[in-house]
Design a protein around this motif. Structure first.
Motif, short mmCIF file in Angstrom:
data_model
loop_
_atom_site.label_atom_id
_atom_site.label_comp_id
_atom_site.label_asym_id
_atom_site.label_seq_id
_atom_site.Cartn_x
_atom_site.Cartn_y
_atom_site.Cartn_z
N PRO B 216 0.89 -1.30 0.05
CA PRO B 216 0.00 0.02 -0.14
C PRO B 216 0.91 1.23 0.04
O PRO B 216 1.86 1.31 0.64
N SER B 217 0.58 2.15 -0.64
CA SER B 217 1.27 3.53 -0.64
C SER B 217 0.74 4.11 0.73
O SER B 217 -0.16 3.80 1.29
N ILE B 218 1.91 5.20 0.96
CA ILE B 218 1.72 5.63 2.03
C ILE B 218 0.43 6.74 2.18
O ILE B 218 -0.37 6.91 3.24
N PHE B 219 0.16 7.05 1.12
CA PHE B 219 -1.01 8.03 0.86
C PHE B 219 -2.41 7.19 1.03
O PHE B 219 -3.04 7.38 1.99
N SER B 220 -2.26 5.94 0.49
CA SER B 220 -3.57 5.17 0.91
C SER B 220 -3.77 4.96 2.26
O SER B 220 -4.85 4.69 2.96
N LEU B 221 -2.64 4.77 3.29
CA LEU B 221 -2.69 4.52 4.55
C LEU B 221 -3.15 6.06 5.23
O LEU B 221 -3.66 5.82 6.36
N GLY B 222 -3.13 7.03 4.54
CA GLY B 222 -3.34 8.47 5.01
C GLY B 222 -4.99 8.55 4.95
O GLY B 222 -5.36 9.78 5.46
N GLU B 224 -8.52 9.61 3.00
CA GLU B 224 -8.96 10.55 1.86
C GLU B 224 -7.99 11.46 1.31
O GLU B 224 -7.08 11.96 2.22
N ALA B 225 -8.28 12.02 0.11
CA ALA B 225 -7.20 12.94 -0.27
C ALA B 225 -7.42 14.32 0.58
O ALA B 225 -6.22 14.72 0.88
N ASP B 226 -8.66 14.80 0.84
CA ASP B 226 -8.56 15.96 1.53
C ASP B 226 -7.97 15.99 3.07
O ASP B 226 -8.79 14.89 3.76
N GLY B 227 -7.42 16.72 3.43
CA GLY B 227 -6.68 16.66 4.95
C GLY B 227 -5.55 15.24 4.95
O GLY B 227 -4.93 15.24 6.10
N ASN B 228 -5.26 14.65 3.83
CA ASN B 228 -4.40 13.81 3.79
C ASN B 228 -2.86 14.30 4.14
O ASN B 228 -2.66 15.31 3.55
N PRO B 229 -2.12 13.76 5.19
CA PRO B 229 -0.79 14.49 5.28
C PRO B 229 0.15 14.13 4.16
O PRO B 229 1.37 14.68 4.17
N ARG B 245 5.67 12.59 -21.48
CA ARG B 245 5.98 13.39 -20.37
C ARG B 245 4.83 13.96 -19.56
O ARG B 245 4.31 14.81 -19.36
N THR B 246 3.93 12.88 -19.15
CA THR B 246 2.83 13.06 -18.47
C THR B 246 2.78 12.52 -17.06
O THR B 246 2.86 11.02 -17.00
N GLY B 247 2.77 13.18 -15.94
CA GLY B 247 2.47 12.80 -14.70
C GLY B 247 1.53 13.45 -13.95
O GLY B 247 0.54 14.26 -14.67
N TRP B 248 1.33 12.97 -12.75
CA TRP B 248 0.18 13.43 -11.97
C TRP B 248 0.35 13.55 -10.67
O TRP B 248 1.48 12.87 -10.09
N VAL B 249 -0.15 14.31 -9.76
CA VAL B 249 0.29 14.67 -8.36
C VAL B 249 -1.37 14.65 -7.68
O VAL B 249 -2.17 15.37 -8.48
N VAL B 250 -1.59 14.11 -6.67
CA VAL B 250 -2.82 14.00 -5.90
C VAL B 250 -2.70 14.30 -4.50
O VAL B 250 -1.68 14.15 -3.81
N GLY B 251 -3.88 14.83 -4.01
CA GLY B 251 -3.64 15.36 -2.44
C GLY B 251 -4.70 16.43 -2.05
O GLY B 251 -5.91 16.43 -3.02
#
Lengths: 401, 401
Positions: B216-222, B224-229, B245-251
């Motif tokens: 699991p990504s650390i994000f998924s342990l954190g 929902e996206a909103d308020g995620n550290p 050249r396509t990437g993405w960032v979520v948070g």
């Protein structure tokens, strides 16, 4: 989570145009606000064929590329620029994600917080955004229809010791203005004498109306790329298509090398897919014939809009007929605040950009930028009817007690 | 012209890999240095078809796009991430020019000069470059094969009050390491408790070897996206192709909104041509079958390189077999300075990245990063023969008086 943003964050302002477009979303609004090329003249077949030819070369076209950009495209651009008297080899050139990125990268390597950048009054709003995001201090130089006022430029250079002067001398955004040759030479001489760099932004230079000779870029007056006091940037967004997001910047090798390093940190490189396709467009498509088509069509639309402006009988309205580009800069009478007018305009179903957005300081509140490339004549007519109603509404509110 | 660069300019260092590649130009050198995917497995037909389908939609595909990125692609990525337990809607996502740009933009909006960023020891060299370009102060946290040492992390958080912690927990660059679940949870808990953001960089997560469950990504342990550290970034460079050249960032929405504004100033938006094509790849291509193909092929190459390493009889050499990704991190005996070794290696016709490049502080001088994805077995064998001769040369010089 309590997010702890940087101090810089306040300097990333969303653009006025963007906010306007939000207002218009999901509504039937005719927008004279954007700086969008007309989709009708995108060379779709040529772009499709170009990509097809890229794919014929096999898997390696999908690999990582150089930060500086796809070398054969830099060679094509070098030849293209030589036609315009701009002599810059591939080591004097960096390919960027649109010319916007060139502005950002130059500011990054050239400007420390608090450094002054001189700009035209008015100037391109997204350049203002970039400069402010780097905490530069912006000072406007007085301008007339021929360009920057040389006396005011020299006075402000002496007073502020600016790092560079940012100009759009050919069919400017927002004014549509073309600087005279004398004023180009004057600006170059003054900056050279005072050791001040010029950033010449030229996205619209190819969109020249009429049959006259093209105006020389300030860069070309500055001589060879190495040691040139001018950094010159342009883009394929207006002559091929914006979705390919490919721009370029040329100048002294050392400046370009520093910009390339800054780009390496920022994004490694731009899309080489698009760069390879644009190279193919140079190889197998009559790009100059295509530019002629766009120029002709945009000129027709410009005249249509000028005719509509003339027909309105707006008291005290002024404009200068553009010699190229995508915009007409309209000055309304002093008492008309175009930011206020905009609210009524959106209610009526028409949008423009209030002039105030284009000033780094001392804003003029009675001007507006109208784009003539993206709407057809029927829409333009409706847009002006709506603008008329908005002006009436504004004035009826203004006379209320 | 005397160019007057900004103070920042010294912080834009050219990468070690780049300098190495310059050495190798025009020579027959086998490079284990780059982080290049294998061209053989680029889905050229799928990419060609995807572009063709984009062009079928007509001229409007060539127009300007949104800064946030092409909405249908954001929706596709949102679904893709949900499969991995990452729940982020389109308003929690920004498309970038590779994940490199995501790192740059987050640093821009989050870090003021002098602010501390904690990093792994060792870590991705181009991230070090970005952080330094923003004048951040970098502090390494001690690491073992399971990830960051929790005690050292907490101690350094208390000591330095960092703005964020940058980690590549899954098949890291340069070590190939995969953090344990416990260590992921621990790092999250410590950062959450101390209100420190985590930037999780995950370009290699899909390149998992063997048949085990994905980590699991650390994000998924954190949550929902909103308020995620956690801010999570990844890219299509390793699973489709780098040229796009396509990437993405979520948070968290607020963080993403600020990043989008910074992006607007930096380049308006990335190539929408490429974004539209990748959306078509999600629609009509078996991307997961394709990822399985790459994983399988890279695992074969990894084992080939491990076998070659074992066959060398290098005294005191150590490595950990990677569970995924593109690199093997090799520790040579203490007295071997791999930066010195590199000079002989290039003479012999083989290149790698000396480990010293991957340290933000306290560098280890006896390690090297070997890439196993880009060379085939025959080349690998020759590369190791050359490496052997380089080591012999280095040692014969070392024993000279």
């Amino acid at each position: 989570m309590n997010y702890r943003f940087s101090e810089t964050i306040d300097s990333f302002k969303s653009s006025a145009v963007r906010e306007i477009l939000k207002l218009t979303q999901g509504r039937s609004i005719i927008s004279l606000a954007g700086g969008l090329p007309n989709e009708q003249y995108f060379p779709l077949d040529a772009v499709r064929d170009a990509f097809a030819r890229v794919f014929e070369q096999g898997n390696s076209v999908l690999q990582y590329g150089l930060t500086e950009g796809f070398t054969p495209l830099r060679e094509s651009i070098s030849k293209h620029l030589a036609r315009k008297g701009i002599h810059a080899g591939i080591d004097n050139m960096l390919l960027t994600t649109g010319s916007q990125q060139a502005i950002d990268l130059l500011t990054k390597i050239y400007v420390d917080p608090g450094d002054v950048i001189l700009v035209e009054k008015p100037t391109y709003l997204a350049a203002i955004q970039v400069f402010q995001s780097h905490k530069a201090r912006l000072v406007s130089v007085d301008c007339d229809t021929d360009g920057m006022n040389p006396e005011d430029l020299e006075r402000k250079i002496k007073l502020h010791q600016p790092k560079f002067v940012y100009v759009i001398p050919t069919f400017a955004n927002p004014t549509g203005k073309a600087w005279s040759i004398e004023r180009r030479q004057h600006t170059l001489d003054i900056c050279k004498r005072n050791n001040v760099l010029i950033l010449e932004d030229d996205p619209y230079g190819e969109l020249r109306f009429g049959k006259g000779e093209p105006l020389p870029s300030i860069f070309s007056l500055g001589g060879e790329a190495d040691g040139n006091p001018v950094i010159y940037t342009s883009t394929f967004s207006k002559i091929v298509a914006p979705a390919l997001r490919t721009g370029w910047v040329v100048g002294d090798k050392e400046v370009i090398r520093h910009m390339a390093r800054a780009k390496q940190a920022a994004d490694l490189h731009s899309s080489t897919m698009d760069q390879q396709a644009i190279h193919q467009i140079f190889e197998s498509f009559d790009i100059y014939g295509h530019i002629d088509l766009i120029r002709t069509q945009y000129e027709i639309r410009m005249h249509q809009m000028i005719d509509l402006l003339k027909a309105q009988n707006w008291e005290g309205v002024k404009w200068v007929e553009p010699k190229g580009g995508m915009f007409i800069w309209v000055e309304m009478p002093q008492h008309i605040d175009t930011a206020e007018l905009m609210k009524f305009a959106v209610e009526e179903g028409v949008a423009f950009v209030p002039g105030v957005s284009f000033y780094a300081d001392e804003p003029q509140t009675n001007s507006m930028r109208l784009n003539f490339t993206h709407t057809d004549y029927e829409e333009m007519k409706t847009a002006f009817e709506r603008l008329n109603r908005a002006i009436e509404k504004l004035q009826s509110v203004a006379v209320q007690p």
